[in-house]
Design a protein around this motif. Structure first.
Motif, PDB file in Angstrom:
ATOM      1  N   GLN A   1       0.691  -1.127  -0.103  1.00 13.43           N
ATOM      2  CA  GLN A   1      -0.121  -0.022   0.028  1.00 13.43           C
ATOM      3  C   GLN A   1       1.018   1.299   0.109  1.00 13.43           C
ATOM      4  O   GLN A   1       1.995   1.194   0.364  1.00 13.43           O
ATOM      5  CB  GLN A   1      -0.936  -0.091   1.139  1.00 13.43           C
TER       6      GLN A   1
ATOM      7  N   PHE B   1      -4.316   0.821  -2.112  1.00  6.83           N
ATOM      8  CA  PHE B   1      -3.341  -0.673  -2.471  1.00  6.83           C
ATOM      9  C   PHE B   1      -2.979  -0.601  -3.757  1.00  6.83           C
ATOM     10  O   PHE B   1      -3.597  -0.020  -4.856  1.00  6.83           O
ATOM     11  CB  PHE B   1      -4.586  -1.654  -2.539  1.00  6.83           C
TER      12      PHE B   1
ATOM     13  N   GLN C   1      -2.476  -6.606  -4.063  1.00  9.69           N
ATOM     14  CA  GLN C   1      -2.871  -7.509  -2.793  1.00  9.69           C
ATOM     15  C   GLN C   1      -2.912  -9.107  -3.293  1.00  9.69           C
ATOM     16  O   GLN C   1      -3.394  -9.432  -4.416  1.00  9.69           O
ATOM     17  CB  GLN C   1      -4.284  -7.089  -2.419  1.00  9.69           C
TER      18      GLN C   1
END
Length: 337
Positions: free
Chosen positions: A126, A133, A136
């Protein structure tokens, strides 16, 4: 009617000949021809950057950070929903942020625990300023002790700050029903590599410099060597659409890419005119005249490539460098053949 048609043809031929750019001129005071034309062209933009094309970062997240007690135990009960991080990684000290068009991200996770790590573990990358973000990843299969997994994905149209936060969430294990020892060397090893394939924008930090370089062919449109007896004039035309003052350097290389000479030491080009958001309103156009002697002309006869380099000079405010912001360089000559 025939006279009118003939006149039209003559006028057309005259217009064609006067519109063609001459590369050779007769020297009225000398004995030969002069070459008047281009020698090399270069277009420099943030795509030519090397310093922000690849980033690597990672570390071991230890049992102490995760919150697991070390020591010898008759068994280890299952655990779940543990978290470690965020841990901050500095990517670059010169750039405030980069906005990527496309980038490859390669992730490596290794289980250095004596028990399994269950599927569902999440790794998040992040931006620290707003926790947005960048990437992920969710583990789809259990990782047994000593096992690792690698994943390669693409990142599209993402802003990446000069430092990023990495967090590992949802850490869970089935535990073990037999004696076990957990020591300080047990960890989750995380390694991340980011390869930028295309840039949309770089925001350069105040008071920092940035180099942009490129090597192009040296291609005068003639086969005869330059006359070494007389000097000549080289002209470097520049059109900058970069919102920062620049320093230009120009180098001549032989066929083996060995440095022969430089055109000048350092020459500055004014900043293009930009608004407060970094949008270019008007380009900065300059022409540099460089007188060359016989030795420099002899060097030109052995030149096969030119290496151009611009240095974005320190500014009191962040400098926005966008992919459409370029500087065009053209080197021309007026030298006797």
């Amino acid at each position: 009617m025939k006279t009118l048609r003939l006149s039209a043809i003559i006028l057309s031929l005259f217009a064609l000949t006067t519109s063609c750019k001459k590369e050779f001129d007769i020297d009225p005071h000398g004995s030969g021809f002069h070459y008047v034309g281009p020698l090399a062209k270069s277009e420099l933009a943030i795509d030519n950057l090397n310093s922000v094309q690849s980033f690597s970062f990672g570390r071991d997240f230890s049992v102490a950070e995760i919150g697991i007690q070390t020591g010898s135990f008759p068994l280890l009960l299952p655990f779940a929903n543990l978290k470690v991080g965020p841990h901050n990684f500095l990517l670059t000290s010169k750039v405030q942020s980069v906005s990527v068009d496309t980038a490859n991200i390669q992730l490596y996770i290794k289980n250095n625990f004596p028990v399994n790590l269950k599927q569902g573990l999440v790794l998040a990358v992040q931006n620290p300023s707003d926790n947005s973000f960048i990437y992920q990843f969710t583990l789809m299969n259990d990782l047994q002790p000593g096992q690792s997994t690698t994943r390669i994905d693409k990142i599209i149209n993402q802003k990446i700050e000069n430092a990023v936060n990495v967090t590992v969430l949802n850490i869970a294990s089935d535990g073990v029903a037999s004696p076990i020892t957990i020591d300080s060397t047990n960890s989750i090893n995380v390694q991340v590599k980011l390869d930028v394939l295309g840039l949309n924008e770089i925001v350069l930090k105040p008071s920092n410099t940035l180099n942009i370089e490129d090597t192009t062919d040296f291609h005068p449109n003639f086969s005869n060597p330059f006359n070494q007896k007389d000097g000549g004039i080289l002209k470097l035309f520049s059109t900058s659409k970069i919102a920062d003052a620049l320093r230009i350097q120009f180098y001549f290389l032989d066929k083996h890419n060995v440095l022969l000479d430089s055109l000048f030491e350092n020459t500055e080009v004014p900043s293009a005119t930009a608004d407060a958001s970094g949008n270019i309103l008007a380009s900065s156009d300059t022409v540099l005249l460089i007188k060359v002697n016989a030795a420099k002309i002899d060097m030109l006869n052995n030149t096969k490539f030119v290496h151009s380099k611009i240095i974005c000079l320190p500014s009191s405010a962040p400098v926005h460098l966008r992919k459409q912001n370029k500087i065009d360089l053209q080197l021309t000559a007026d030298i006797e053949l």
